[in-house]
Design a protein around this motif. Structure first.
Motif, PDB file in Angstrom:
ATOM      1  N   ALA A 198       0.822  -1.208   0.000  1.00 50.76           N
ATOM      2  CA  ALA A 198       0.000   0.000   0.000  1.00 50.76           C
ATOM      3  C   ALA A 198       0.856   1.257   0.000  1.00 50.76           C
ATOM      4  CB  ALA A 198      -0.909   0.018   1.235  1.00 50.76           C
ATOM      5  N   VAL A 199       0.253   2.325  -0.504  1.00 55.72           N
ATOM      6  CA  VAL A 199       0.729   3.685  -0.250  1.00 55.72           C
ATOM      7  C   VAL A 199       0.174   4.102   1.102  1.00 55.72           C
ATOM      8  CG1 VAL A 199       0.572   6.101  -0.960  1.00 55.72           C
ATOM      9  CG2 VAL A 199       0.780   4.297  -2.691  1.00 55.72           C
ATOM     10  N   VAL A 200       1.014   4.708   1.943  1.00 51.37           N
ATOM     11  CA  VAL A 200       0.540   5.237   3.220  1.00 51.37           C
ATOM     12  C   VAL A 200       0.986   6.699   3.342  1.00 51.37           C
ATOM     13  CG1 VAL A 200       0.435   3.032   4.456  1.00 51.37           C
ATOM     14  CG2 VAL A 200       2.604   4.288   4.355  1.00 51.37           C
ATOM     15  N   ALA A 201       0.315   7.439   4.192  1.00 49.28           N
ATOM     16  CA  ALA A 201       0.624   8.862   4.349  1.00 49.28           C
ATOM     17  C   ALA A 201       1.852   9.084   5.224  1.00 49.28           C
ATOM     18  CB  ALA A 201      -0.575   9.597   4.937  1.00 49.28           C
ATOM     19  N   GLY A 202       2.411   8.004   5.764  1.00 50.08           N
ATOM     20  CA  GLY A 202       3.580   8.069   6.635  1.00 50.08           C
ATOM     21  C   GLY A 202       3.600   6.806   7.478  1.00 50.08           C
ATOM     22  N   GLY A 203       4.723   6.563   8.158  1.00 49.74           N
ATOM     23  CA  GLY A 203       4.779   5.454   9.099  1.00 49.74           C
ATOM     24  C   GLY A 203       5.065   4.096   8.503  1.00 49.74           C
ATOM     25  N   GLY A 204       5.430   4.041   7.227  1.00 51.17           N
ATOM     26  CA  GLY A 204       5.643   2.745   6.585  1.00 51.17           C
ATOM     27  C   GLY A 204       6.940   2.062   6.969  1.00 51.17           C
ATOM     28  N   GLN A 205       7.935   2.845   7.405  1.00 53.43           N
ATOM     29  CA  GLN A 205       9.257   2.275   7.681  1.00 53.43           C
ATOM     30  C   GLN A 205       9.342   1.855   9.146  1.00 53.43           C
ATOM     31  OE1 GLN A 205      11.734   5.443   6.156  1.00 53.43           O
ATOM     32  NE2 GLN A 205      11.057   5.066   4.058  1.00 53.43           N
ATOM     33  N   ALA A 206       8.637   0.779   9.451  1.00 57.05           N
ATOM     34  CA  ALA A 206       8.501   0.304  10.824  1.00 57.05           C
ATOM     35  C   ALA A 206       8.200  -1.182  10.788  1.00 57.05           C
ATOM     36  CB  ALA A 206       7.357   1.063  11.513  1.00 57.05           C
ATOM     37  N   GLU A 207       8.303  -1.825  11.942  1.00 60.49           N
ATOM     38  CA  GLU A 207       7.977  -3.254  11.987  1.00 60.49           C
ATOM     39  C   GLU A 207       6.476  -3.503  11.831  1.00 60.49           C
ATOM     40  OE1 GLU A 207      11.586  -5.017  14.720  1.00 60.49           O
ATOM     41  OE2 GLU A 207       9.819  -4.179  15.734  1.00 60.49           O
ATOM     42  N   LEU A 208       5.697  -2.537  12.268  1.00 59.14           N
ATOM     43  CA  LEU A 208       4.240  -2.644  12.162  1.00 59.14           C
ATOM     44  C   LEU A 208       3.678  -1.323  11.639  1.00 59.14           C
ATOM     45  CD1 LEU A 208       3.465  -4.272  15.642  1.00 59.14           C
ATOM     46  CD2 LEU A 208       3.230  -5.420  13.412  1.00 59.14           C
ATOM     47  N   ALA A 209       2.610  -1.417  10.878  1.00 61.93           N
ATOM     48  CA  ALA A 209       1.954  -0.202  10.394  1.00 61.93           C
ATOM     49  C   ALA A 209       0.480  -0.497  10.189  1.00 61.93           C
ATOM     50  CB  ALA A 209       2.583   0.262   9.078  1.00 61.93           C
ATOM     51  N   VAL A 210      -0.371   0.514  10.322  1.00 60.06           N
ATOM     52  CA  VAL A 210      -1.788   0.336  10.022  1.00 60.06           C
ATOM     53  C   VAL A 210      -2.082   0.980   8.664  1.00 60.06           C
ATOM     54  CG1 VAL A 210      -2.570   0.167  12.403  1.00 60.06           C
ATOM     55  CG2 VAL A 210      -2.429   2.412  11.316  1.00 60.06           C
ATOM     56  N   VAL A 211      -2.963   0.309   7.931  1.00 61.44           N
ATOM     57  CA  VAL A 211      -3.324   0.738   6.579  1.00 61.44           C
ATOM     58  C   VAL A 211      -4.832   0.589   6.441  1.00 61.44           C
ATOM     59  CG1 VAL A 211      -3.044   0.268   4.114  1.00 61.44           C
ATOM     60  CG2 VAL A 211      -1.131  -0.157   5.689  1.00 61.44           C
ATOM     61  N   HIS A 212      -5.502   1.588   5.892  1.00 63.20           N
ATOM     62  CA  HIS A 212      -6.922   1.393   5.606  1.00 63.20           C
ATOM     63  C   HIS A 212      -7.063   0.323   4.539  1.00 63.20           C
ATOM     64  CE1 HIS A 212     -11.106   2.022   4.626  1.00 63.20           C
ATOM     65  NE2 HIS A 212     -11.205   2.741   5.737  1.00 63.20           N
ATOM     66  N   GLU A 213      -7.995  -0.586   4.727  1.00 63.29           N
ATOM     67  CA  GLU A 213      -8.097  -1.727   3.797  1.00 63.29           C
ATOM     68  C   GLU A 213      -8.400  -1.291   2.374  1.00 63.29           C
ATOM     69  OE1 GLU A 213     -11.268  -4.442   4.534  1.00 63.29           O
ATOM     70  OE2 GLU A 213     -12.813  -2.891   4.597  1.00 63.29           O
TER      71      GLU A 213
END
Lengths: 313, 313
Positions: free
Chosen positions: B84-99
C-alpha cells in the motif's frame, strides 16, 4: 463584392472578387459580422490569417443568408439563415463557409445578434465545458467579463448551474454584467472571493499567480486571452499542492474537424439557450460596413458591454 | 515495535508503541518499505506528514502480512500479503493501513519488489493515465527517468502502446532505462526529440519552458517533482498556440476516497502487468531496517536505477 480590407494597419472598404464556394462550402450573403480581439491584433500585424483564409479581409464570425451551394453541400438550402466562426474574411458582403462550420440562426436572434454570436459563444463554450469541464455547483471566475467572450461565459456558466463571479475593471459596466447573472467584483483583490474551481482568463500573465493562489483543489485555469501580457510566473509547487491545471486554448488554428465539433457542441448545448431566452448576445454598438474604421476604433477604445457588430444591407 | 525515526534531520531506529488498527484498517507486519523523495524532504523538515499520520516515522509505502483486522475490515484475512501507499509510518515493523488502500501482492513480486512498488507505480499510473490521459500511439517524454517513478512510468507508457523517450542525466544508468523500453537521451537538447504528447516532469522549474517548446498540439505536461526548483516561467501565448496543459499533481494530501480510487486503478491496470512479467520493480539497493541511515544516504546521493528499499526480517 465590397469588404473590409486591412492594408498596413489602415481599415478601408475595397472591392474584391466575389468568392466562390468550393466542395462542401456555402456562399453566404453576409448580413452582420462581429468584431473580435483577433481582428485588432490582425490590424496591428500580429495575428496573420491562417493559410486558406483571405489574408487581407478580417472577420472571424458572420451571419447571413445562404446564396449558393458548393458541390456536395447538403446541410442548408439557398435562403437559409446561417451563422459561423470563420478563419477570416467575415467582414464582407459575401463569404464562403464550410457547411460543417455553419449553424442555423435561431428565430430569436436578429442579424446583429447572430453576427456577433458565433466566435464568442463558441470560444466560451469550448473553454468552459470542453476544456475545463465546468460542472453544476462549481464556482467559476470570469476575468474581463464585460467583453464579448466574458458576457457569453457568464451566461453559459450560470445556465449550467455554476456559481459565477466576474471581474470588471470599468465601473460603468458592472451593473450590466451583474444583470447577466454574475457576482461582479473589482479586479484588485479578487483572490479573497475564491476559491474558484474554474477560472477563465481573458486578461493575461499578471493574473496567473493570483489565479493559482485562489484556485480550489483540482481547479482549472483556462487562458484564452493575453492582452495584458504572455510571459507569466508559475509556482509549480503551488500547482502540485492544489492538483491544479493551467490550459491555454485558441480556436483559430484548429483544423476543420475540430472546429466542426465545436460548432456541433454549440448547436446542441447553446442554441437552445438562445431560443429559450436564457442567454442573449449583448450588443454594445453596431456600425454599417462602410463605417468599419469607426467600428474598429470603438472596439479598441474599450469600455463596452458585449459586442461591436458590422451590419450589411 | 521498532521504527525509523526522524529527529531534527537525524535518522535513527527507536522503539514506538505498537499501532492498533482502527475501523476499516488492517495491521501489517511490514516486510519491506521503499524510500521516496518525500522521505528525503521530510528528513529536511520540508514535508511534514499530514494530520493522522505518524509525525516522526517516515515511509510512504510498505508491503507485509496482515497481522490483525480492525473492526469492519473485510477485504483481507490475517496472513494475506498486502502492499500500500501510506501517508507516513511505513518504515517500521508494524503499520496500520486502511483496507481500501491496500492491494494484494502478486505472486511474482518478492518482498523488496512489493515494498518498493506502491508509491512509484501509483504515482506514475495516476499521472500518466488519470491526469494526462496518455493514449496508445502517443509520444511520452519522462524526465529524470532512472528513479523509482521514472522507471515505473517508462514501463507503464510502453505497456500502454505509447512511444517512450526518457532523459537520464547519469551516463551509467542509461542502458538500464533503455532496457525498460525507452529511447534514452541526454537532458540537454531534449527538445530536438519532440514533439511530445505527454511530458512527465520529475525535475522541476528549469524544464518548463523547453517542455512547452517541445509540446505537441493538445499536449499535456504533468509536474510531479520539483527537486530542481518550483518557480517557473510560462509563456501563455505559446501555451495557447499548442492548446497545451500544465498540471501539477501529488498523492499524499489526497483524501482517503481519492487514494482508494488510485489503488483500485493500479489493481486493475498495473497488477496484471506485474503478474505477467510485462513490468517489474527495478531495485537499486536494499538495506535492513537497522541500516536505515545508510539507506537514506544512498537514496540522497543519487546515481541509482530504481528503488532503495528497507527490509524487515
Amino acid at each position: 463584392m465590397r469588404a473590409v480590407t486591412i492594408d498596413e494597419g489602415r481599415i478601408e472598404i475595397r472591392d474584391h472578387p466575389d468568392p466562390e464556394p468550393g466542395a462542401g462550402e456555402v456562399l453566404v450573403r453576409v448580413r452582420a459580422a462581429g468584431l473580435n480581439g483577433g481582428d485588432m491584433m490582425q490590424r496591428r500585424g500580429l495575428y496573420p490569417a491562417p493559410p486558406g483564409a483571405p489574408q487581407d479581409i478580417p472577420g472571424l464570425e458572420l451571419a447571413g443568408e445562404v446564396a449558393a451551394l458548393g458541390s456536395g453541400a447538403a446541410r442548408f438550402a439557398e435562403g437559409d439563415r446561417v451563422m459561423a466562426v470563420v478563419a477570416g474574411g467575415g467582414q464582407a458582403e459575401l463569404a464562403v463557409v464550410h457547411e460543417r462550420l455553419a449553424m442555423p440562426v435561431p428565430d430569436a436572434l436578429g442579424w446583429p445578434d447572430a453576427g456577433g454570436f458565433s466566435e464568442v459563444f463558441t470560444t466560451a463554450h469550448d473553454a468552459l465545458f470542453t476544456q475545463a469541464g465546468l460542472g453544476s455547483g462549481e464556482h467559476l471566475l470570469v476575468h474581463g467579463a464585460a467583453g464579448g467572450v466574458g458576457t457569453a461565459a457568464v451566461q453559459l456558466g450560470g445556465a449550467a448551474g455554476a456559481r459565477v463571479t466576474a471581474t470588471v475593471r470599468n465601473d460603468a459596466l458592472r451593473a450590466g454584467v451583474a444583470e447577466l447573472g454574475a457576482a461582479v467584483i473589482e479586479p484588485e483583490g479578487f483572490e479573497a472571493h475564491g476559491p474558484f474551481d474554474v477560472i477563465l482568463e481573458l486578461v493575461g500573465a499578471p493574473n496567473l499567480a493570483p489565479n493559482l493562489g485562489a484556485l480550489a483543489t483540482w481547479g482549472r485555469i483556462v487562458v484564452i486571452g493575453i492582452s495584458a501580457g504572455a510571459q507569466a510566473e508559475l509556482n509549480l509547487g503551488a500547482l502540485m499542492g492544489v492538483r491544479g491545471t493551467v490550459r491555454g486554448s485558441t480556436l483559430r488554428p484548429r483544423p476543420l474537424e475540430e472546429k466542426a465539433m465545436a460548432a456541433r457542441a454549440v448547436e446542441r448545448h447553446v442554441l437552445p439557450l438562445m431560443e429559450g431566452g436564457a442567454a442573449r448576445v449583448p450588443i454594445a454598438d453596431t456600425f454599417p460596413l462602410d463605417e468599419a474604421e469607426a467600428a474598429y476604433d470603438r472596439f479598441a477604445e474599450g469600455g463596452k458591454l458585449g459586442k461591436v457588430v458590422l451590419t450589411v444591407d
